[in-house]
Design an enzyme around this catalytic site. Sequence first.
Site, PDB file in Angstrom:
ATOM      1  N   ARG A 254       0.694  -1.247   0.011  1.00 30.55           N
ATOM      2  CA  ARG A 254       0.079   0.037  -0.041  1.00 30.55           C
ATOM      3  C   ARG A 254       0.918   1.302   0.176  1.00 30.55           C
ATOM      4  NH1 ARG A 254      -4.610   2.912   2.031  1.00 30.55           N
ATOM      5  NH2 ARG A 254      -4.214   4.014   3.817  1.00 30.55           N
ATOM      6  N   TYR A 286       4.984  10.910   3.738  1.00 27.94           N
ATOM      7  CA  TYR A 286       5.530  10.818   2.441  1.00 27.94           C
ATOM      8  C   TYR A 286       6.247  12.124   2.003  1.00 27.94           C
ATOM      9  CZ  TYR A 286       2.675   6.738   2.195  1.00 27.94           C
ATOM     10  OH  TYR A 286       2.111   5.612   2.418  1.00 27.94           O
TER      11      TYR A 286
END
Length: 306
Positions: A254, A286
């Site tokens: 994922r 991220y």
Amino acid sequence: MNTPAAIEAFLEMMSAERGASQNTLDAYRRDLEDGHRSMHGKSGLAAATSADIAWLMDRIAAEGFAASTQARKLSALRQFFRFLYAEGLRADDPTGTTVSPKKPRTLPGVLSEAETGRLLDRALDEARSPPQGIEREAAVRLHALVEVLYATGLRVSELVGLPLAVALRDERFFVVRGKGNKERMVPLSGKARAAMTAWLSVRATDPAAAESPFLFPARSDTGFLPRQVFARDLKALAVRAGLPSSAVSPHVVRHAFASHLLQNGADLRAVQLLLGHSDISTTQIYTHVLEERLMKLVNDHHPLAD
């Protein structure tokens, strides 16, 4: 105050009003019941004071739990006492002054695009020609699961519980119901659709699956493939693809989906929507991927870059 009854009332509210999943409810129950047992000899969890909560959190830390686990347990306690306060069962919230354990916001291990390609290629090869000891049905199902997971970035619980209707429509997007009963639209690549079509052909040969409303049916309490079974099969596939089993899990795939999108130019907000994160701060783990992309952009295109 009867703590077991208060816990049951809290869990009923979480299920009915907030749409909490069974996994979430089970986790809350464990954390609250563990806390209640730890306070044996005291007034009981529901009647705990701020000093009691501080003592409980110190005990949890002393038992060696990771900061992330400590934070999760404190979150369960906070929601429980906020519920009691809102319902008029307490006049205060004893967790109000408790400091959350600091936990690093680190990105889980992420597969490179090349490693992900090896995993997908191995799954496809095995679906076409299952290795000895692996039934064709299991190989084709695993290929469909991995392709759909990487194409959509679904949570593993969302993936294994997909309805059959998703595969019966030849569309590039479908709607999934995620955490908090919230719906979101996710993409479906051509390869994922082809893998699901192949799985449907194999699935149709199983009479027991004919009446199931789930894409990946199983003889389980839920009626669909347990996430633990998929995680186990995925790790075994990783080993056969030449990857360490410890480096591969549904959660890792994922995150590979999200990281690879960002590396190739996707917007952080778009990734947030695709992952089903209600808060952009969750997606900001991220940020380093974006920083690396921007640095490369400057180094490749700025006239004064070395």
